[in-house]
Design an enzyme around this catalytic site. Structure first.
Site, PDB file in Angstrom:
ATOM      1  N   LYS A   1       0.852  -1.198   0.000  1.00  0.00           N
ATOM      2  CA  LYS A   1       0.000   0.000   0.000  1.00  0.00           C
ATOM      3  C   LYS A   1       0.887   1.246   0.000  1.00  0.00           C
ATOM      4  CE  LYS A   1      -3.901   1.974   2.624  1.00  0.00           C
ATOM      5  NZ  LYS A   1      -4.775   1.792   3.794  1.00  0.00           N
TER       6      LYS A   1
ATOM      7  N   SER B   1      -9.614   2.067   2.942  1.00  0.00           N
ATOM      8  CA  SER B   1      -8.723   2.749   2.022  1.00  0.00           C
ATOM      9  C   SER B   1      -7.732   1.841   1.293  1.00  0.00           C
ATOM     10  CB  SER B   1      -7.939   3.823   2.780  1.00  0.00           C
ATOM     11  OG  SER B   1      -7.145   3.226   3.789  1.00  0.00           O
TER      12      SER B   1
ATOM     13  N   SER C   1      -9.799  -0.417   7.105  1.00  0.00           N
ATOM     14  CA  SER C   1      -9.270  -0.250   5.743  1.00  0.00           C
ATOM     15  C   SER C   1      -8.642  -1.478   5.110  1.00  0.00           C
ATOM     16  CB  SER C   1      -8.250   0.882   5.717  1.00  0.00           C
ATOM     17  OG  SER C   1      -8.928   2.094   5.552  1.00  0.00           O
TER      18      SER C   1
HETATM   19  N1  GLN Z   1     -12.768   4.588   6.449  1.00  0.00           N
HETATM   20  C1  GLN Z   1     -12.224   4.831   7.749  1.00  0.00           C
HETATM   21  C2  GLN Z   1     -11.792   6.258   7.831  1.00  0.00           C
HETATM   22  O1  GLN Z   1     -11.968   6.956   6.897  1.00  0.00           O
HETATM   23  C3  GLN Z   1     -11.077   3.888   8.003  1.00  0.00           C
HETATM   24  C4  GLN Z   1      -9.890   4.218   7.182  1.00  0.00           C
HETATM   25  C5  GLN Z   1      -8.731   3.334   7.508  1.00  0.00           C
HETATM   26  O2  GLN Z   1      -8.877   2.297   8.151  1.00  0.00           O
HETATM   27  N2  GLN Z   1      -7.558   3.788   7.105  1.00  0.00           N
HETATM   28  O3  GLN Z   1     -11.296   6.709   8.799  1.00  0.00           O
END
Ligand code: GLN
Length: 493
Positions: free
Chosen positions: A79, A154, A178
């Site tokens: 990532k 994400s 995410s």
């Molecule tokens: N969608 C969640 C957020 O926007 C989690 C994102 C993540 O785990 N990086 O905070």
């Protein structure tokens, strides 16, 4: 057998018996990325030359039979918020379009040491803030099962890359879901490890008290191998757990008599009835394997999403302070004075990131601190106690990963609140710091559905064991329908 169908153990054997070289394997996947990725946008950077060099080095190790590990020559995607020395690390942001780290994240160093081949850097919401990989400066990642739908986020790039067979293994990061939410949306396996089990050194922070790096793969065994490859104590990460990171590796021990809790709050309003059916089908498989199912309640869940977003935004506002044009972030050169410099530098940030910084700063302001931030911390403590109490009654919890399958790109995904709800079942593991594993449990029409296993801190082995037994007993559910190869064919290139 098709290469995209082979698990890591099969690839290992093929490499060791010289049926294929690491360079050939990397070339196969690089070509596949070149062919499929224009339609999916799972990758931000594919450093072909560097990948082939790593593969050549792996071949030399294999030839000399020196330092060969289970991951030697195996391609892995990373990532793009995890630092890779000399390879651009953008975090999905325009601000870091030219950021070439001068060091490797510990997980990357470990994978390199093991001889893995880093194939590319995957797409993500800017600084991992999002749920659909739609807030990336580098474009939106599409779901390989249906290109009109999001891949989740994400870590949407990593999930789509694994699902479409562009790479067998990938790393993601999970702050509120995410890894698990995109894994569920794309029909792959993903683990959010116990907080501190995997080093965060070199992971660009979003909300550091939640962030964890974790593995993503097409099956339980591969996921476990990658987890073993990255877990362990790291003196460079002050939150790293001193306990040994090694796992006992015995996935075959019986799960007879394990108590599996089904918490009511994860099966109530908002859950798609068909998703519920799929998850209950998993429960049935576990019951047939000798597990004891029990219903229980976790009242603190009512506040999980609110507490998560409040704390995550607050932490984000402080994490993002480093992008001031002095230490990080490209300057435009036209700025006047310190304020001018910071202002123009931060114009490189996207709207969603700015929104979170503003809200987080507000939550931490003197007027709000007690009413918001402290309250949310109290909820967090309550949740830890609530879950600890549940784990005195049962060994682990089984829940859906998301309330519904992947959203359409147009429509539902526009609505921020609807997106936040996709994480209502995942944030608990980040708030409590406990491990959680998402795995496929069949499909609704053509879309994968994910189930989640959660356990107390340090119980990754147990989660893997249960998931492995499930996958052996219900292979058609654990690897939903079409294979990665078919997913690829379905894409018109
Ligand atoms: N969608 C969640 C957020 O926007 C989690 C994102 C993540 O785990 N990086 O905070």
């Amino acid at each position: 057998m098709e290469i995209t169908e082979m698990n890591v153990a099969a690839l290992r054997e093929a490499l060791d018996r010289r049926k294929i070289s690491a360079v050939e394997l990397a070339t196969f996947y690089l070509d596949r990325i070149a062919q499929l990725d224009p339609k999916l946008k799972a990758f931000i950077t594919v450093p072909r030359a560097e990948a082939l060099q790593m593969a050549a080095a792996a071949d030399r190790r294999i030839a000399a039979q020196e330092g060969v590990t289970v991951l030697t020559g195996i391609p892995v995607a990373i990532k793009d918020n995890i630092c890779t020395e000399g390879i651009r690390t953008t975090c999905g942001s325009r601000l870091l379009a030219d950021y070439y780290p001068i060091f490797d994240a510990t997980v990357v160093a470990k994978l390199k040491q093991a001889g893995a081949v880093l194939l590319g850097k995957t797409n993500l919401d800017e600084f991992a803030m999002g749920s659909a990989t739609k807030y990336s400066f580098y474009g939106l990642t599409r779901n390989p099962w249906d290109r009109n739908r999001v891949a989740g986020g994400s870590s949407g790039g990593s999930a789509a890359a694994v699902a479409a067979g562009m790479v067998p293994l990938a790393l993601g990061s999970d702050t509120g879901g995410s890894i698990r939410q995109p894994a569920a949306f794309c029909g792959v396996w993903g683990l959010k490890p116990t907080y501190g089990r995997v080093s965060r050194y070199g992971l660009v922070p979003y909300a550091p008290s939640f962030d964890q790096i974790g593995p993503m793969a097409r099956n339980a065994q591969d996921l476990f191998l990658l987890f073993q490859g990255i877990a362990g104590y790291d003196p460079l990460d002050p939150t790293s757990l001193p306990a040994p990171g090694e796992t006992d590796g015995d996935l075959s021990a019986s799960i007879q008599g394990l108590r599996v809790g089904l918490p009511r709050e994860f099966f109530g309003a908002g859950l798609d009835a068909k998703v519920k059916e799929r998850v209950l089908a998993v429960a049935k498989v576990l019951a047939e394997a000798g597990c004891e199912l029990m219903e229980l309640s976790l009242p603190s869940m009512a506040y999980a999403n609110s507490a998560y977003y409040l704390l995550a935004y607050a932490e984000a506002s402080s994490s993002m302070a480093r992008y001031d044009g002095v230490r990080y972030g490209s300057r435009t050169g036209a700025e006047k004075g310190i304020v001018g410099m910071m202002t123009t530098t931060r114009q490189g940030l996207g709207l969603e990131v700015k929104r979170r910084i503003l809200l987080g700063t507000y939550f931490l302001s003197a007027d709000c601190y007690e009413d918001y931030y402290q309250q949310a911390q109290k909820v967090r403590t309550w949740m830890k106690q609530d879950f600890a109490a549940a784990y005195r009654r049962c060994d682990l919890l089984l829940t859906p990963t998301t309330a519904a399958p992947a959203f359409r790109i147009e429509g539902e995904a526009e609505d921020e609140r609807a997106l936040a709800l996709t994480e209502q079942y995942t944030v608990a593991a980040n708030l409590t710091g406990n491990p959680a594993l998402s795995f496929p449990c069949g499909r609704l029409n053509h879309l994968p559905v994910g189930a989640q296993l959660m356990g107390p801190a340090g119980t990754e082995d147990l989660l893997f064991r249960v998931a492995t037994v499930y996958a052996e007993r219900a292979p058609e559910m654990a690897l939903p329908g079409r294979t990665a190869r078919d997913v690829g064919e379905q894409i018109e290139v």
